[in-house]
Design a protein around this motif. Sequence first.
Motif, PDB file in Angstrom:
ATOM      1  N   ASN A 190      67.468  34.274  47.347  1.00 31.59           N
ATOM      2  CA  ASN A 190      68.139  33.598  46.236  1.00 31.59           C
ATOM      3  C   ASN A 190      68.649  32.208  46.616  1.00 31.59           C
ATOM      4  O   ASN A 190      69.294  31.560  45.803  1.00 31.59           O
ATOM      5  CB  ASN A 190      69.283  34.455  45.701  1.00 31.59           C
ATOM      6  N   PHE A 191      68.361  31.758  47.816  1.00 31.70           N
ATOM      7  CA  PHE A 191      68.691  30.400  48.225  1.00 31.70           C
ATOM      8  C   PHE A 191      67.439  29.536  48.129  1.00 31.70           C
ATOM      9  O   PHE A 191      66.318  30.038  48.268  1.00 31.70           O
ATOM     10  CB  PHE A 191      69.202  30.361  49.670  1.00 31.70           C
ATOM     11  N   GLY A 192      67.615  28.272  47.886  1.00 27.44           N
ATOM     12  CA  GLY A 192      66.450  27.404  47.829  1.00 27.44           C
ATOM     13  C   GLY A 192      66.837  25.967  47.573  1.00 27.44           C
ATOM     14  O   GLY A 192      68.007  25.611  47.526  1.00 27.44           O
ATOM     15  N   THR A 193      65.819  25.136  47.408  1.00 27.06           N
ATOM     16  CA  THR A 193      66.022  23.727  47.103  1.00 27.06           C
ATOM     17  C   THR A 193      65.367  23.397  45.774  1.00 27.06           C
ATOM     18  O   THR A 193      64.427  24.060  45.350  1.00 27.06           O
ATOM     19  CB  THR A 193      65.408  22.832  48.199  1.00 27.06           C
ATOM     20  N   TRP A 194      65.895  22.378  45.130  1.00 24.47           N
ATOM     21  CA  TRP A 194      65.347  21.883  43.872  1.00 24.47           C
ATOM     22  C   TRP A 194      65.854  20.467  43.664  1.00 24.47           C
ATOM     23  O   TRP A 194      66.721  20.000  44.395  1.00 24.47           O
ATOM     24  CB  TRP A 194      65.728  22.797  42.695  1.00 24.47           C
ATOM     25  N   ARG A 195      65.287  19.809  42.679  1.00 24.16           N
ATOM     26  CA  ARG A 195      65.738  18.459  42.335  1.00 24.16           C
ATOM     27  C   ARG A 195      66.757  18.554  41.207  1.00 24.16           C
ATOM     28  O   ARG A 195      66.548  19.259  40.226  1.00 24.16           O
ATOM     29  CB  ARG A 195      64.564  17.594  41.870  1.00 24.16           C
TER      30      ARG A 195
ATOM     31  N   GLU B 109      69.293  16.614  38.211  1.00 25.26           N
ATOM     32  CA  GLU B 109      68.958  15.727  37.101  1.00 25.26           C
ATOM     33  C   GLU B 109      68.742  14.277  37.538  1.00 25.26           C
ATOM     34  O   GLU B 109      68.055  13.514  36.865  1.00 25.26           O
ATOM     35  CB  GLU B 109      70.042  15.797  36.021  1.00 25.26           C
ATOM     36  N   ASP B 110      69.325  13.905  38.681  1.00 23.79           N
ATOM     37  CA  ASP B 110      69.154  12.547  39.194  1.00 23.79           C
ATOM     38  C   ASP B 110      68.017  12.451  40.210  1.00 23.79           C
ATOM     39  O   ASP B 110      67.827  11.405  40.830  1.00 23.79           O
ATOM     40  CB  ASP B 110      70.448  12.061  39.841  1.00 23.79           C
ATOM     41  N   GLY B 111      67.263  13.548  40.396  1.00 21.37           N
ATOM     42  CA  GLY B 111      66.134  13.539  41.312  1.00 21.37           C
ATOM     43  C   GLY B 111      66.493  13.793  42.767  1.00 21.37           C
ATOM     44  O   GLY B 111      65.632  13.734  43.638  1.00 21.37           O
ATOM     45  N   ARG B 112      67.775  14.059  43.046  1.00 20.28           N
ATOM     46  CA  ARG B 112      68.184  14.329  44.426  1.00 20.28           C
ATOM     47  C   ARG B 112      67.785  15.741  44.817  1.00 20.28           C
ATOM     48  O   ARG B 112      67.861  16.663  44.017  1.00 20.28           O
ATOM     49  CB  ARG B 112      69.697  14.173  44.566  1.00 20.28           C
ATOM     50  N   LEU B 113      67.376  15.918  46.067  1.00 21.12           N
ATOM     51  CA  LEU B 113      67.064  17.225  46.592  1.00 21.12           C
ATOM     52  C   LEU B 113      68.378  17.941  46.930  1.00 21.12           C
ATOM     53  O   LEU B 113      69.202  17.412  47.675  1.00 21.12           O
ATOM     54  CB  LEU B 113      66.185  17.117  47.835  1.00 21.12           C
ATOM     55  N   VAL B 114      68.579  19.097  46.342  1.00 25.83           N
ATOM     56  CA  VAL B 114      69.801  19.874  46.603  1.00 25.83           C
ATOM     57  C   VAL B 114      69.419  21.254  47.108  1.00 25.83           C
ATOM     58  O   VAL B 114      68.309  21.736  46.886  1.00 25.83           O
ATOM     59  CB  VAL B 114      70.689  19.982  45.338  1.00 25.83           C
ATOM     60  N   TRP B 115      70.340  21.898  47.801  1.00 25.90           N
ATOM     61  CA  TRP B 115      70.141  23.230  48.346  1.00 25.90           C
ATOM     62  C   TRP B 115      71.293  24.096  47.872  1.00 25.90           C
ATOM     63  O   TRP B 115      72.430  23.660  47.789  1.00 25.90           O
ATOM     64  CB  TRP B 115      70.139  23.168  49.874  1.00 25.90           C
ATOM     65  N   GLY B 116      70.975  25.325  47.544  1.00 24.59           N
ATOM     66  CA  GLY B 116      72.033  26.234  47.146  1.00 24.59           C
ATOM     67  C   GLY B 116      71.463  27.552  46.644  1.00 24.59           C
ATOM     68  O   GLY B 116      70.328  27.906  46.932  1.00 24.59           O
ATOM     69  N   VAL B 117      72.274  28.243  45.896  1.00 23.61           N
ATOM     70  CA  VAL B 117      71.889  29.523  45.320  1.00 23.61           C
ATOM     71  C   VAL B 117      71.204  29.281  43.999  1.00 23.61           C
ATOM     72  O   VAL B 117      71.731  28.569  43.148  1.00 23.61           O
ATOM     73  CB  VAL B 117      73.115  30.443  45.136  1.00 23.61           C
TER      74      VAL B 117
END
Length: 92
Positions: free
Chosen positions: A76-81, A83-91
Amino acid sequence: MSIHKSASAYEAWLRGQLRGAMVDEDLDEKHRKMRDSPFVFLRATYWRWAERMPDLCPELMRSPVVLAIGDIHVENFGTWRDEDGRLVWGVK
């Protein structure tokens, strides 16, 4: 509220949160898996406990409010972009 109405309400809420990104074929597959396995059904309806808990355990409503995540494990953890296109990590 019946489990069917509750599930429909939850899925409608989720569809709104995903803003058009819900994949109906994936939801159909989830429903099939839920029908085939009690374990999968319970994992897939975690929100039902939160919905029913105040009626089932009213004394818990006097507990301190905390931020919590149910069903937390590495999948259930992962990365995604964002709304501003920044790469984020979290649940997810």
